[in-house]
Design an enzyme around this catalytic site. Structure first.
Site: not given
Ligand SMILES: NC(=O)C1=CN([C@@H]2O[C@H](COP(=O)(O)OP(=O)(O)OC[C@H]3O[C@@H](n4cnc5c(N)ncnc54)[C@H](O)[C@@H]3O)[C@@H](O)[C@H]2O)C=CC1
Ligand SMILES: O=C(CO)COP(=O)(O)O
Length: 314
Positions: A119, A174, A238-239, A264
């Site tokens: 979301g 998106k 971040r995107n 991503e």
């Molecule tokens: N931060 C946000 O606002 C939101 C992020 N997301 C999605 O959630 C996912 C994670 O995002 P973030 O937490 O922001 O990124 P982040 O970079 O802070 O965390 C990524 C996590 O994945 C782990 N990871 C990566 N490669 C790995 C591997 N090979 N083996 C084990 N662990 C691995 C990292 O250690 C880290 O804990 C992404 O797909 C992002 O698009 C979705 C909604 C909101």
């Molecule tokens: O998915 C997200 C908000 O819903 C987070 O966006 P970013 O990964 O671009 O920071």
């Protein structure tokens, strides 16, 4: 009649959160505020994956896309409990298979429910306790409802949805548009251009998503249009930052190491272009983002190419 919602549900759950990045920790904070137990696993943490997986009622993966395949094969080798529900919050496409994260989890665990959580959820705002809404989607209504109850609170409103692929693709695709949107703002192209980009961007997302088997109406909901609006309009994304900084003349190599977490959209664009070519789907905006990320054109060239396309009906 008493309309007061009851948060949280009576039975506390244990959540094993895989990936203790920004989003994993934010989701953990939400559920622990609701009285549930949270155990984190990350590749650099102290807890073993086995401890976290075997004790979990709900296993939530918030690893970035590149980590999903390796992590799920380790989880499969451990074997979660028979009733454990898997939730995925990753927004990306796997380069090897072009699958979404939920598709990979569902293939590996075909006998149990997989729930997608997506979301308009910029983590910084949620960490500050600002109100937000999200969607939990699954073919298994009981699993989705349990996850809804676990996450719902007075400042995090959770809806269920029966189209997990549509919900996941909305959140995933998106990110490509968020890069384009950052470019649009970085070049100061104005509000009309931004409105055109988002509207045509949504059309492109729907074209791809329905071709891949998702329901059109899902893309008009929170995880589609909602996330498109949030991410494409916020410097917290971040995107968006990737696009904005490219427009200011920085290179990807300069931008990515300084971002807080994973953008991503960079990987998603590459996988999407590969899959769109094979399936012959028209993706003009994503194609320009791809060319830009590959360093083959400048941000100004990308805008010009979009404006000079053949004229056609809306
Ligand atoms: N931060 C946000 O606002 C939101 C992020 N997301 C999605 O959630 C996912 C994670 O995002 P973030 O937490 O922001 O990124 P982040 O970079 O802070 O965390 C990524 C996590 O994945 C782990 N990871 C990566 N490669 C790995 C591997 N090979 N083996 C084990 N662990 C691995 C990292 O250690 C880290 O804990 C992404 O797909 C992002 O698009 C979705 C909604 C909101
Ligand atoms: O998915 C997200 C908000 O819903 C987070 O966006 P970013 O990964 O671009 O920071």
């Amino acid at each position: 009649m008493d309309n007061t919602p009851t948060f949280p549900p009576t039975k506390p759950q244990t959540l094993g959160i895989l990936g203790a990045g920004v989003w994993g920790r934010t989701l953990g904070q939400l559920v622990s505020q609701n009285g549930h137990r949270v155990e984190y696993w990350s590749r650099r943490g102290d807890r073993s994956l086995e401890e976290v997986v075997t004790g979990a009622d709900i296993l939530l993966s918030a690893v970035s896309m590149k980590g999903v395949a390796p992590v799920l094969s380790q989880v499969k080798a451990i074997g979660p409990g028979a009733d454990t529900i898997i939730v995925t919050a990753t927004k990306g496409l796997d380069p090897q298979t072009t699958c979404t994260a939920a598709q990979l989890w569902q293939r590996a665990f075909s006998d149990r429910p997989v729930v997608v959580l997506a979301g308009p959820n910029l983590s910084k705002e949620i960490q500050q306790g600002l109100p937000a809404a999200t969607v939990v989607a699954s073919h298994d209504e009981i699993a989705a409802t349990l996850v809804q109850e676990v996450f719902s609170s007075s400042n995090f409103r959770v809806y269920t949805n029966p189209d997990p692929l549509g919900v996941e693709l909305g959140g995933t695709l998106k990110n490509v548009m968020a890069i384009a949107s950052g470019v649009c703002d970085g070049l100061q192209l104005g509000t009309n251009a931004k409105a055109a980009l988002l509207t045509r961007g949504l059309t492109e997302i729907i074209r791809i998503g329905t071709h891949w088997g998702a329901q059109m109406e899902t893309f008009y909901g929170l995880s589609g249009l909602g996330d498109l609006l949030a991410t494409c309009n916020s410097p917290l994304s971040r995107n968006y930052q990737v696009g904005y900084q490219l427009a200011q003349g920085k290179t990807l190599a300069e931008i990515l190491p300084n971002l807080e977490g994973t953008a991503e959209g960079v990987n998603t664009t590459q996988v999407l272009i590969q899959r769109a070519k094979t399936l012959e789907i028209s993706v003009p905006i994503s194609y320009q983002v791809h060319q830009l990320l590959e360093g083959q054109i400048t941000p100004k060239d990308a805008v010009e190419a979009l404006m000079l396309r053949d004229i056609k009906p809306e």
